[in-house]
Design an enzyme around this catalytic site. Structure first.
Site, PDB file in Angstrom:
ATOM      1  N   CYS A 183       0.838  -1.185   0.000  1.00 62.39           N
ATOM      2  CA  CYS A 183       0.000   0.000   0.000  1.00 62.39           C
ATOM      3  C   CYS A 183       0.883   1.249   0.000  1.00 62.39           C
ATOM      4  O   CYS A 183       1.839   1.338   0.778  1.00 62.39           O
ATOM      5  CB  CYS A 183      -0.901  -0.024   1.231  1.00 62.39           C
ATOM      6  SG  CYS A 183      -1.839   1.501   1.476  1.00 62.39           S
ATOM      7  N   ASP A 190      -0.085  -6.123  -0.166  1.00 65.42           N
ATOM      8  CA  ASP A 190      -1.190  -6.441  -1.065  1.00 65.42           C
ATOM      9  C   ASP A 190      -0.788  -7.679  -1.857  1.00 65.42           C
ATOM     10  O   ASP A 190       0.167  -7.627  -2.644  1.00 65.42           O
ATOM     11  CB  ASP A 190      -1.480  -5.281  -2.020  1.00 65.42           C
ATOM     12  CG  ASP A 190      -2.044  -4.061  -1.305  1.00 65.42           C
ATOM     13  OD1 ASP A 190      -2.883  -4.247  -0.407  1.00 65.42           O
ATOM     14  OD2 ASP A 190      -1.638  -2.936  -1.647  1.00 65.42           O
TER      15      ASP A 190
END
Length: 276
Positions: A183, A190
Site C-alpha cells: 500500500c 497487497d
C-alpha cells in the site's frame, strides 16, 4: 514509506468511525495522471485499454420496511476514467448503506453507479449478484504457472532490464501467484496473482518471474502496478498483442482486479480465484 501528495487528505490510515447513513461524500477520488507520468503516459492518449474490476462482498442495505438485504457488487471502472477511487473511502461509502433504506434493488444499483461515476469521472458499471451466484465460484488462471521455476532473487525492486525475449513468435498465457506489492500509504502488503497473455517474441520465463517478484517491496496502487507491468512488457518485448491482469486478494471486503491490454484484448470472463 512515503505518503504521496495525492493522498494528503485521504481517509486511508486514519481512525474512522463507520457512517450511520448513506453518504456519497465519503468517496475519495485520486487523479491517475500523477502515477502515469513516470511511465511516460501523458494526457488522455493511453497506450492500453482496460478496466478496474472490483467486488464488494460486504454490501447490505434496508428495504422500505427496514429489513436488511445483502448482495455482492461487481464494479467496472474503465481505465480511461481520469480518477480512481481510494479503497478505504470506498469501503466507508458502502458501509453508509447499512442502515439506509432504499425502495428496491434497482435503486441501490443505480445509486452506486451514479455516485461512483461522478467520483471516477466516467461511466462505472454495477452489477448486484446473489451471494451464492455461480459467477462467484472460484476458478483457475489459464495458461502455465511460473512459480515452480528454481531461480535466485536478490533484488526486490522492479527493473525492466529483467525482461527479455528470444526469436520467433509465440502465443501463450503465463501466470504467477507470487505477486506482492505494498500500500502506498500504510505499507501493508497487497497479495495477488498476475496473468500475462501475449502474442510476440517468446518471453524468457525466469526473467519474467524475477521481474514480477521484484514488486515485493514496491509501493503503489494495484491499478498502477498493472500499468507499470504492461508498459515495461511493451517496451522490452514489443508483443503484437498483450493482456496483463492482476487478481488481488480482498481487504476490508473488497478485491481489486485491474487489467490492461492492447486494443481488442479482453480478460477471461468470469474469473475469481480461490483466495479472493
Amino acid at each position: 514509506m512515503n505518503r504521496p501528495e495525492t493522498l494528503a487528505d485521504a481517509p486511508l490510515g486514519r481512525e474512522s468511525s463507520y457512517p450511520e447513513h448513506y453518504d456519497p461524500a465519503l468517496l475519495y477520488p485520486i487523479a491517475r495522471a500523477a502515477n502515469r507520468e513516470p511511465l511516460g503516459i501523458i494526457g488522455d492518449r493511453l497506450p492500453f485499454v482496460g478496466e478496474d474490476e472490483w467486488h464488494a462482498y460486504e454490501l447490505s442495505w434496508l428495504n422500505a420496511r427496514g429489513k436488511p438485504l445483502v448482495a455482492v457488487a461487481r464494479f467496472r471502472l474503465p481505465a480511461d476514467t481520469p480518477r480512481l477511487i481510494e479503497s478505504k473511502s470506498w469501503k466507508l461509502y458502502l458501509n453508509s448503506f447499512n442502515q439506509s433504506r432504499f425502495a428496491d434493488r434497482d435503486t441501490v444499483r443505480d445509486t452506486l453507479a451514479t455516485d461512483l461515476s461522478v467520483a471516477a469521472g466516467g461511466a462505472v458499471s454495477v452489477e448486484l449478484l446473489a451471494v451464492d451466484d455461480p459467477l462467484l465460484m472460484p476458478r483457475r488462471l489459464p495458461g502455465e504457472c511460473l512459480d515452480d521455476l528454481d531461480i535466485a532473487i536478490s533484488d526486490y525492486s522492479p527493473r525492466p532490464q529483467l525482461l527479455s525475449a528470444g526469436q520467433g513468435v509465440v502465443e501463450e498465457s503465463l501466470h504467477s501467484h507470487l505477486l506482492k506489492s505494498n500500500c502506498p500509504v500504510t505499507g501493508q502488503p497487497d497479495w495477488g496473482s498476475v496473468l500475462i497473455r501475449y502474442r510476440g517474441p517468446k518471453i524468457d520465463r525466469e526473467g519474467l518471474l524475477k521481474y514480477l517478484v521484484a514488486y515485493r517491496q514496491h509501493q503503489d496502487f494495484h491499478e498502477h502496478c498493472v500499468e507499470h507491468i504492461f508498459t515495461d512488457l511493451m517496451a522490452r518485448i514489443r508483443p503484437e498483442k498483450l493482456l496483463v491482469l492482476a487478481r488481488y486478494v480482498r481487504r476490508g471486503g473488497l478485491d481489486i482486479s485491474p487489467w490492461r491490454g492492447t486494443p481488442g484484448e479482453r480478460p477471461p470472463e468470469p474469473l475469481r480465484l480461490a483466495r479472493q
